[in-house]
Write a protein that holds these residues in place. Structure first.
Motif, PDB file in Angstrom:
ATOM      1  N   HIS A  10       1.020  -1.392   0.133  1.00 29.45           N
ATOM      2  CA  HIS A  10       0.351   0.314   0.450  1.00 29.45           C
ATOM      3  C   HIS A  10       1.022   1.391   0.052  1.00 29.45           C
ATOM      4  CE1 HIS A  10      -3.727   3.164   1.025  1.00 29.45           C
ATOM      5  NE2 HIS A  10      -2.862   3.344   1.941  1.00 29.45           N
ATOM      6  N   GLU A  11       1.500   1.325   0.695  1.00 29.28           N
ATOM      7  CA  GLU A  11       2.825   2.433   1.158  1.00 29.28           C
ATOM      8  C   GLU A  11       3.372   2.772  -0.483  1.00 29.28           C
ATOM      9  OE1 GLU A  11       5.032  -0.946   2.303  1.00 29.28           O
ATOM     10  OE2 GLU A  11       3.362  -0.086   1.989  1.00 29.28           O
ATOM     11  N   GLN A  12       3.787   1.523  -1.193  1.00 32.18           N
ATOM     12  CA  GLN A  12       3.988   1.986  -3.016  1.00 32.18           C
ATOM     13  C   GLN A  12       3.313   2.629  -3.588  1.00 32.18           C
ATOM     14  OE1 GLN A  12       6.572  -1.104  -2.223  1.00 32.18           O
ATOM     15  NE2 GLN A  12       8.219   0.629  -2.136  1.00 32.18           N
ATOM     16  N   SER A  13       1.476   2.360  -3.884  1.00 29.43           N
ATOM     17  CA  SER A  13       1.051   2.677  -4.664  1.00 29.43           C
ATOM     18  C   SER A  13       1.174   4.060  -4.836  1.00 29.43           C
ATOM     19  CB  SER A  13      -0.389   1.892  -3.894  1.00 29.43           C
ATOM     20  OG  SER A  13      -0.900   2.690  -3.286  1.00 29.43           O
ATOM     21  N   ALA A  14       1.057   4.575  -4.501  1.00 30.28           N
ATOM     22  CA  ALA A  14       0.324   5.797  -5.132  1.00 30.28           C
ATOM     23  C   ALA A  14       2.071   6.330  -6.395  1.00 30.28           C
ATOM     24  CB  ALA A  14       1.037   6.996  -3.988  1.00 30.28           C
ATOM     25  N   MET A  15       3.197   5.757  -5.902  1.00 30.69           N
ATOM     26  CA  MET A  15       4.228   5.677  -6.376  1.00 30.69           C
ATOM     27  C   MET A  15       4.353   6.081  -7.884  1.00 30.69           C
ATOM     28  SD  MET A  15       8.471   5.102  -6.194  1.00 30.69           S
ATOM     29  CE  MET A  15       8.428   5.184  -4.161  1.00 30.69           C
ATOM     30  N   LEU A  16       4.050   4.051  -7.722  1.00 36.33           N
ATOM     31  CA  LEU A  16       3.114   3.441  -9.445  1.00 36.33           C
ATOM     32  C   LEU A  16       2.267   4.011  -9.824  1.00 36.33           C
ATOM     33  CD1 LEU A  16       3.721   1.108 -11.414  1.00 36.33           C
ATOM     34  CD2 LEU A  16       1.471   0.103  -9.984  1.00 36.33           C
ATOM     35  N   ALA A  17       1.071   4.535  -8.791  1.00 39.79           N
ATOM     36  CA  ALA A  17      -0.321   5.667  -9.547  1.00 39.79           C
ATOM     37  C   ALA A  17       0.630   6.902 -10.574  1.00 39.79           C
ATOM     38  CB  ALA A  17      -0.912   6.252  -8.746  1.00 39.79           C
ATOM     39  N   ASN A  18       1.609   7.262  -9.907  1.00 39.21           N
ATOM     40  CA  ASN A  18       2.166   8.358 -10.431  1.00 39.21           C
ATOM     41  C   ASN A  18       2.308   8.379 -11.784  1.00 39.21           C
ATOM     42  OD1 ASN A  18       1.484  11.267  -9.240  1.00 39.21           O
ATOM     43  ND2 ASN A  18       3.441  10.777  -7.618  1.00 39.21           N
ATOM     44  N   LEU A  19       3.424   6.781 -11.757  1.00 34.85           N
ATOM     45  CA  LEU A  19       4.708   6.447 -12.960  1.00 34.85           C
ATOM     46  C   LEU A  19       3.735   5.823 -14.286  1.00 34.85           C
ATOM     47  CD1 LEU A  19       7.150   4.364 -11.249  1.00 34.85           C
ATOM     48  CD2 LEU A  19       7.033   6.848 -12.150  1.00 34.85           C
ATOM     49  N   ILE A  20       1.905   5.735 -13.931  1.00 39.34           N
ATOM     50  CA  ILE A  20       1.450   5.274 -14.584  1.00 39.34           C
ATOM     51  C   ILE A  20       0.909   6.244 -15.451  1.00 39.34           C
ATOM     52  CG2 ILE A  20      -0.806   4.291 -14.932  1.00 39.34           C
ATOM     53  CD1 ILE A  20      -0.238   1.808 -13.404  1.00 39.34           C
ATOM     54  N   THR A  21       0.032   7.282 -14.404  1.00 34.63           N
ATOM     55  CA  THR A  21      -0.413   9.190 -15.511  1.00 34.63           C
ATOM     56  C   THR A  21       0.670   9.345 -15.782  1.00 34.63           C
ATOM     57  OG1 THR A  21      -0.308   9.912 -13.013  1.00 34.63           O
ATOM     58  CG2 THR A  21      -2.059   8.947 -13.137  1.00 34.63           C
ATOM     59  N   ASP A  22       1.833   9.314 -15.750  1.00 28.26           N
ATOM     60  CA  ASP A  22       3.327   9.615 -16.143  1.00 28.26           C
ATOM     61  C   ASP A  22       2.991   8.683 -17.980  1.00 28.26           C
ATOM     62  OD1 ASP A  22       3.248  12.047 -14.613  1.00 28.26           O
ATOM     63  OD2 ASP A  22       5.130  10.715 -14.086  1.00 28.26           O
ATOM     64  N   LEU A  23       2.797   8.007 -18.147  1.00 30.21           N
ATOM     65  CA  LEU A  23       3.212   7.184 -18.640  1.00 30.21           C
ATOM     66  C   LEU A  23       2.451   8.117 -20.516  1.00 30.21           C
ATOM     67  CD1 LEU A  23       2.455   3.067 -18.416  1.00 30.21           C
ATOM     68  CD2 LEU A  23       4.730   4.771 -18.587  1.00 30.21           C
ATOM     69  N   PRO A  24       2.670   8.092 -21.846  1.00 27.04           N
ATOM     70  CA  PRO A  24       2.244   8.500 -22.307  1.00 27.04           C
ATOM     71  C   PRO A  24       0.615   7.511 -22.817  1.00 27.04           C
ATOM     72  CG  PRO A  24       4.020   8.352 -23.248  1.00 27.04           C
ATOM     73  CD  PRO A  24       4.463   7.437 -21.694  1.00 27.04           C
ATOM     74  N   PRO A  25      -0.269   8.120 -23.774  1.00 31.79           N
ATOM     75  CA  PRO A  25      -1.702   7.675 -23.180  1.00 31.79           C
ATOM     76  C   PRO A  25      -2.114   6.574 -23.777  1.00 31.79           C
ATOM     77  CG  PRO A  25      -2.116  10.341 -23.592  1.00 31.79           C
ATOM     78  CD  PRO A  25      -0.166  10.091 -23.376  1.00 31.79           C
ATOM     79  N   ARG A  26      -1.429   6.666 -24.789  1.00 31.59           N
ATOM     80  CA  ARG A  26      -1.415   5.029 -25.479  1.00 31.59           C
ATOM     81  C   ARG A  26      -1.098   4.029 -24.798  1.00 31.59           C
ATOM     82  NH1 ARG A  26       2.725   7.423 -28.083  1.00 31.59           N
ATOM     83  NH2 ARG A  26       4.285   5.959 -28.181  1.00 31.59           N
ATOM     84  N   TYR A  27       0.252   4.271 -23.837  1.00 26.14           N
ATOM     85  CA  TYR A  27       0.568   3.958 -23.721  1.00 26.14           C
ATOM     86  C   TYR A  27       0.043   3.134 -22.062  1.00 26.14           C
ATOM     87  CZ  TYR A  27       5.040   3.455 -26.243  1.00 26.14           C
ATOM     88  OH  TYR A  27       5.930   3.346 -27.000  1.00 26.14           O
ATOM     89  N   ARG A  28      -0.360   4.217 -21.809  1.00 29.02           N
ATOM     90  CA  ARG A  28      -1.497   4.367 -20.432  1.00 29.02           C
ATOM     91  C   ARG A  28      -2.351   3.308 -19.707  1.00 29.02           C
ATOM     92  NH1 ARG A  28      -3.635   9.628 -18.948  1.00 29.02           N
ATOM     93  NH2 ARG A  28      -1.415  10.111 -19.496  1.00 29.02           N
ATOM     94  N   ALA A  29      -2.949   3.539 -21.503  1.00 29.86           N
ATOM     95  CA  ALA A  29      -4.438   3.297 -21.526  1.00 29.86           C
ATOM     96  C   ALA A  29      -4.220   1.889 -21.585  1.00 29.86           C
ATOM     97  CB  ALA A  29      -5.153   3.554 -22.498  1.00 29.86           C
ATOM     98  N   ALA A  30      -3.148   1.139 -22.301  1.00 35.95           N
ATOM     99  CA  ALA A  30      -2.741   0.046 -23.153  1.00 35.95           C
ATOM    100  C   ALA A  30      -2.478  -1.420 -21.551  1.00 35.95           C
ATOM    101  CB  ALA A  30      -2.062  -0.143 -24.158  1.00 35.95           C
TER     102      ALA A  30
END
Length: 199
Positions: free
Chosen positions: A123-143
């Motif tokens: 749980h304590e690291q999930s926010a970090m991944l959430a940030n990394l995912i939202t930073d992905l280019p849209p086509r990568y993020r959605a996929a």
């Protein structure tokens, strides 16, 4: 149940659409949340997606409705709404960590990995991944959200993104590699920060 919904919708749209909402609202909200990173926006996106889906179904004949691949179709509408919404909004300033059910986001293991299924859940690291995912280019993020977090098949993701299957697989592979690199860099930065603080 969801496999019989297109037939039920074709025969009784008014009486069945509420069941569509009940069946898919949590999935679509979770996807919208992970895509946009903001709870209020995700709620708005999900509601708009269902409204658009209903309006579209009202224009379809029974034969077209019965042939619908309902889940990919609903995700596709939700993604389109989320993309339009993102054009009007700034990126979220506070990363999201969990959904309304308290589910933690998975995160990549700091060691090299071959599949996102190897992500651990802390749980304590999930926010970090959430940030990394939202930073992905849209086509990568959605996929990568659709395939490895929502668990849709590659063909379903290809339908939702209106992209050739091979391109989807390539984009997911690139997204996974980009996430790994960003995760490892974030972990290294955090370790260096701890070392400097302790000294």
């Amino acid at each position: 149940m969801s496999n019989t919904l297109p037939w039920a919708l074709a025969t009784d749209l008014e009486g069945t659409f509420a069941q569509v909402v009940v069946t898919f609202q949590d999935q679509l909200y979770r996807f919208a949340l992970r895509y946009c990173g903001d709870r209020r926006d995700a709620e708005e996106i999900t509601q708009d997606a269902f409204l658009r889906a209903y309006r579209a179904l009202c224009t379809y004949d029974a034969a077209r409705i019965t042939q619908l691949a309902l889940r990919p179709w609903l995700y596709q509408i939700t993604l389109n709404v989320a993309r339009n919404h993102a054009r009007k909004r700034q990126p979220p300033t506070v990363p999201f960590a969990t959904d309304d059910q308290g589910e933690s986001m998975p995160f990549p293991d700091p060691t090299p990995m071959s599949q996102p299924e190897q992500f651990a859940e802390h749980h304590e690291q999930s926010a970090m991944l959430a940030n990394l995912i939202t930073d992905l280019p849209p086509r990568y993020r959605a996929a990568i959200i659709l395939r490895h977090i929502e668990g849709l098949t590659y063909p379903e993701v290809a339908v939702i993104l209106n992209t050739p299957l091979g391109t989807v697989k390539a984009n997911i592979h690139r997204a996974n590699r980009q996430l790994q690199a960003a995760w490892q860099q974030a972990q290294a930065t955090e370790r260096n920060h701890h070392v400097s603080v302790n000294h």
